[in-house]
Scaffold this active site. Structure first.
Site, PDB file in Angstrom:
ATOM      1  N   GLU A 165       0.840  -1.199   0.000  1.00 40.14           N
ATOM      2  CA  GLU A 165       0.000   0.000   0.000  1.00 40.14           C
ATOM      3  C   GLU A 165       0.878   1.254   0.000  1.00 40.14           C
ATOM      4  O   GLU A 165       0.710   2.146  -0.828  1.00 40.14           O
ATOM      5  CB  GLU A 165      -0.893  -0.023   1.234  1.00 40.14           C
ATOM      6  CG  GLU A 165      -1.794   1.195   1.384  1.00 40.14           C
ATOM      7  CD  GLU A 165      -2.548   1.202   2.700  1.00 40.14           C
ATOM      8  OE1 GLU A 165      -3.528   1.961   2.802  1.00 40.14           O
ATOM      9  OE2 GLU A 165      -2.161   0.467   3.633  1.00 40.14           O
ATOM     10  N   HIS A 166       1.801   1.335   0.947  1.00 38.15           N
ATOM     11  CA  HIS A 166       2.735   2.461   1.052  1.00 38.15           C
ATOM     12  C   HIS A 166       4.155   1.935   0.877  1.00 38.15           C
ATOM     13  O   HIS A 166       4.546   0.990   1.557  1.00 38.15           O
ATOM     14  CB  HIS A 166       2.641   3.140   2.417  1.00 38.15           C
ATOM     15  CG  HIS A 166       1.263   3.549   2.814  1.00 38.15           C
ATOM     16  ND1 HIS A 166       0.490   2.804   3.688  1.00 38.15           N
ATOM     17  CD2 HIS A 166       0.517   4.624   2.467  1.00 38.15           C
ATOM     18  CE1 HIS A 166      -0.674   3.415   3.857  1.00 38.15           C
ATOM     19  NE2 HIS A 166      -0.687   4.513   3.127  1.00 38.15           N
TER      20      HIS A 166
END
Length: 434
Positions: free
Chosen positions: A330-331
């Site tokens: 996601e990040h």
């Protein structure tokens, strides 16, 4: 001392151990599915009456009518006016940055004309009405309001309907103020699966929407999954994730805190560090032990890092990039001295945070790009929430008489080949010389 999983990409069983680390059981509990199915059916068939019953049962909020659960524009404005000056300034600054970034994503309609006069193109149209689910009660997520509402408004959505639970009547001023800043049109103080159902099916009071976006608990996620097809949804988000690639040039304490920033979300969040420098991995591990005692959510962080966190030694930064692509986080933070050099190697991530000054938390709140990102390896085929999620595209075809002669013969030939005589005859009717 916190016990963190340590892996080495040179180990023969590395891929198997990494796969086990990434495993996440996203199956919804059968009791949740059963409860959600019951709630959806009740709201679909009984409308406002069911919404009122569930709101009183789950949120301890009796109401004389569904209309009384709607907050007027004056209440949103009052929430904004009542904020401390610095808080309001921060919200408005974040909103401005989010708006300016998403304006770059706007797509317009287009056409082109062929030599025979046939015109082909694409018409881009905003959705008519969108529903935004926002967690409520003691949880304050004004950033979620900004990140979901502003792209919809930039896209040109005519009406944005927000639902937010208010357990025991407890309203969150920050959330309501963010709704005022973002331009939300209507706000209903309902939550849970009943709010999703009201938005998806419509009731006597709550209008039916075309798409539902926004985060929620397991009941909200299950409800969104079930109403998909009746309405659009943004995504079904899994636990938060951060993957950091570090070359040792960023202070270990900074990276440790960056790992905490996702681990503090919940016990299922995943925080992973990749580095070719074993001494740096040791330094980050020491920083984790030193800093965790200061954190108010230390137990959540400890559980998250112990169960799903990892420090992974890689052969080099290129090896780290290959592992990152497989994880599709996601990040993704690039805590390296030359992030631009590594960027071409990276293909799959919800958002990439480049350089030691770019912590993930800035993206959560105010950098500008959206913080609604694909999780659970879906960044391999999914994108962050954006203006394009609130626009749809319609194909345009305007065939000239000359074009009908060429296209008609092609279409008729193919249609006869498929055994669809009416298709073929329909095209042949447009031929002037048969």
């Amino acid at each position: 001392m916190l016990t963190l999983t340590r892996l080495d990409s040179a180990q023969p069983d590395f891929q198997a151990r990494l796969a086990r680390l990434l495993q996440f059981d996203d199956a919804t509990d059968a009791s949740i599915e059963e409860a959600v199915a019951t709630i959806l059916h009740a709201v679909k068939t009984r409308g406002d009456a069911a919404v009122l019953e569930y709101t009183e049962r789950f949120d301890r909020l009796p109401a004389p009518s569904a209309a009384s659960l709607e907050l007027g524009a004056a209440e949103l404005a009052a929430a904004l006016a009542g904020l401390p000056e610095d808080t309001r300034a921060a919200l408005e600054a974040a909103a401005d940055r989010v708006r300016r970034y998403h304006e770059k994503q706007l797509q317009g309609s287009w056409t082109y004309t062929e030599d025979d006069g046939t015109v082909l193109g694409q018409k881009v149209t905003p959705l008519d009405r969108v529903g935004l689910y926002v967690p409520g009660g003691k949880a304050a997520y004004p950033s979620s309001v900004l990140m979901n509402a502003i792209p919809a408004k930039v896209a040109g959505v005519a009406e944005l309907v927000m639902v937010v639970p208010t357990p025991g009547g407890e309203r969150n001023a920050l959330v309501l103020a963010a709704a005022a800043i973002a331009g939300v049109d209507r706000v209903f103080t309902i939550g849970g699966a009943q709010a999703v159902a009201a938005l998806a099916y419509g009731t006597e009071t709550v209008p039916q929407v075309d798409k539902i976006v926004g985060p929620g608990n397991a009941y909200v996620a299950a409800a969104k999954r079930r109403v998909f097809g009746t309405v659009g949804i943004d995504m079904i988000a899994g636990p938060s994730e951060i993957l950091v690639i570090a070359d040792g040039s960023t202070p270990a304490e900074w990276v440790a805190m960056d790992l905490f920033s996702q681990a503090e979300h919940d016990e299922l969040a995943q925080s992973i560090l990749l580095s070719p420098d074993p001494d740096y991995l040791d330094a980050v591990a020491a920083a984790i032990d030193q800093l965790i005692v200061e954190m108010p959510r230390a137990e959540v962080i400890r559980t998250s890092l112990t169960n799903r966190g990892a420090l992974i030694r890689t052969h080099d930064l290129h090896d780290a990039a290959a592992i990152a692509n497989a994880i599709a986080p996601e990040h993704l933070e690039l805590a390296v001295s030359d992030p631009e050099a590594l960027l071409p190697k990276l293909r799959h991530a919800g958002a990439i945070f480049m350089g030691k000054n770019t912590c993930e938390a800035l993206g959560d709140y105010c950098a500008g790009p959206n913080h609604v990102l694909p999780t659970s390896r879906t960044a391999r085929f999914s994108s962050p929430l954006g203006v394009y999620d609130f626009q749809k595209r319609t194909s345009l075809i305007h065939v000239s008489e000359a074009g009908a002669q060429t296209l008609g013969r092609i279409a008729a030939t193919l249609a006869y080949g498929e055994g669809l005589q009416a298709h073929a005859r329909s095209a042949e009717y447009r031929l002037t010389h048969k």
